[in-house]
Write a protein that holds these residues in place. Structure first.
Motif, PDB file in Angstrom:
ATOM      1  N   ILE A  43      52.898  58.567  64.048  1.00  0.00           N
ATOM      2  CA  ILE A  43      53.780  57.240  63.780  1.00  0.00           C
ATOM      3  C   ILE A  43      54.903  56.977  64.740  1.00  0.00           C
ATOM      4  N   ASP A 115      48.896  67.469  52.827  1.00  0.00           N
ATOM      5  CA  ASP A 115      47.598  66.580  52.537  1.00  0.00           C
ATOM      6  C   ASP A 115      47.918  65.495  51.653  1.00  0.00           C
ATOM      7  N   GLN A 117      50.850  64.192  51.093  1.00  0.00           N
ATOM      8  CA  GLN A 117      51.700  63.027  51.562  1.00  0.00           C
ATOM      9  C   GLN A 117      50.675  62.283  52.463  1.00  0.00           C
ATOM     10  N   LEU A 118      50.018  62.444  53.284  1.00  0.00           N
ATOM     11  CA  LEU A 118      49.266  61.833  54.274  1.00  0.00           C
ATOM     12  C   LEU A 118      48.383  60.938  53.451  1.00  0.00           C
ATOM     13  N   SER A 119      47.465  61.663  52.546  1.00  0.00           N
ATOM     14  CA  SER A 119      46.494  60.721  51.606  1.00  0.00           C
ATOM     15  C   SER A 119      47.198  59.724  51.016  1.00  0.00           C
ATOM     16  N   GLU A 120      48.287  59.965  50.548  1.00  0.00           N
ATOM     17  CA  GLU A 120      49.252  58.914  49.691  1.00  0.00           C
ATOM     18  C   GLU A 120      49.774  57.717  50.687  1.00  0.00           C
ATOM     19  N   ARG A 121      50.204  58.278  51.915  1.00  0.00           N
ATOM     20  CA  ARG A 121      50.520  57.357  52.965  1.00  0.00           C
ATOM     21  C   ARG A 121      49.233  56.487  53.476  1.00  0.00           C
ATOM     22  N   ALA A 122      48.445  56.987  53.618  1.00  0.00           N
ATOM     23  CA  ALA A 122      47.254  56.283  54.115  1.00  0.00           C
ATOM     24  C   ALA A 122      46.745  55.049  53.225  1.00  0.00           C
ATOM     25  N   HIS A 123      47.038  55.105  51.654  1.00  0.00           N
ATOM     26  CA  HIS A 123      46.807  54.211  50.758  1.00  0.00           C
ATOM     27  C   HIS A 123      47.975  53.332  50.508  1.00  0.00           C
ATOM     28  N   GLN A 124      49.193  53.580  51.323  1.00  0.00           N
ATOM     29  CA  GLN A 124      50.449  52.848  51.141  1.00  0.00           C
ATOM     30  C   GLN A 124      51.050  53.121  49.879  1.00  0.00           C
ATOM     31  N   ARG A 125      50.916  54.630  49.233  1.00  0.00           N
ATOM     32  CA  ARG A 125      51.493  54.815  48.025  1.00  0.00           C
ATOM     33  C   ARG A 125      52.826  55.801  48.311  1.00  0.00           C
ATOM     34  N   TRP A 127      55.248  59.067  48.267  1.00  0.00           N
ATOM     35  CA  TRP A 127      55.015  60.387  48.892  1.00  0.00           C
ATOM     36  C   TRP A 127      55.517  61.402  47.675  1.00  0.00           C
TER      37      TRP A 127
END
Length: 231
Positions: A43, A115, A117-125, A127
């Protein structure tokens, strides 16, 4: 009026040279505040303004603890940080007045379920599942601001099982301490007991049960954490 059940005592941090402790009111965390760490996370640094996430006081523990490996993750990461302890009210303060609110500083660890944090970030959710984790905000004893001096080019570093993994200086902060306090105070009435974790350098990585984390910042008390068996 009595309560239906007892709550844990307010967590507090020892202060170097004092018998009284620093009670924790809130924990704010600055995201992506070292350019090299932002790059390793894929990022770009947002230089328009700082951004934040929070940790609950229930996540706070002290340096030297053994914390169980948390549930729900296979990728639990260390992040070494400088924490700023607020000691006077600050609301909509200018950058050149922001340091008047600082009580002191300490070493801190922002432990992260990467894991999640990144999965939620990918879905714009949010953290929260990745960041607000039990036993994930680790604090060493506080050194008063006058004893520490100005935040400048002090070394910040972390070792895992004796091997250096993070090594940088506080001069690499994207947003300085006064800039962070000034900006954050535009959204919150900062009060004594509020802690601001200022971000981590590059070199973050995963831990396993049995690992020992040690870290330091020049002029501050060192920090350590042992990772216990899975919760």
């Amino acid at each position: 009026m009595s309560h239906l059940f007892d709550l844990p005592a307010i967590p507090a941090i020892p202060v170097k040279g004092e018998t009284a402790t620093y009670a924790i009111r809130r924990i704010f965390c600055v995201g992506r505040n070292y350019a090299a760490h932002a790059a390793e996370m894929g990022i770009a640094v947002d230089r328009e303004k700082p951004f934040y996430f929070t940790k609950s006081t229930a996540s706070a523990i002290l340096s030297g603890a053994t914390a169980p490996y948390p549930p729900g993750t296979d990728n639990y990461h260390y992040e070494m940080e400088l924490a700023v302890a607020i000691g006077a009210p600050a609301f909509k303060v200018a950058v050149d007045q922001a340091m008047d609110s600082v009580y002191g500083y300490c070493c801190a660890l922002d432990m992260t379920r990467r894991d999640l944090q990144l999965s939620e970030r990918a879905h714009q959710r949010p953290w929260d599942l990745g960041k607000d984790v039990e036993n994930s905000a680790v604090f060493a004893p506080i050194t008063k601001a006058a004893a520490f001096g100005a935040v400048a080019d002090q070394r910040i570093h972390l070792s895992l099982n004796g091997e250096v993994r993070q090594d940088a200086t506080l001069a690499e902060l994207v947003w300085s301490v006064p800039e962070i306090i000034s900006h954050l105070s535009g959204f919150y009435h900062l009060q004594p007991g509020d802690l601001i974790m200022t971000g981590t350098p590059a070199g973050v990585g995963a831990v396993l049960p049995g690992d020992v984390i040690t870290g330091g910042i020049d002029g501050l008390e060192p920090i350590s954490l042992t990772i216990g068996a899975a919760a």
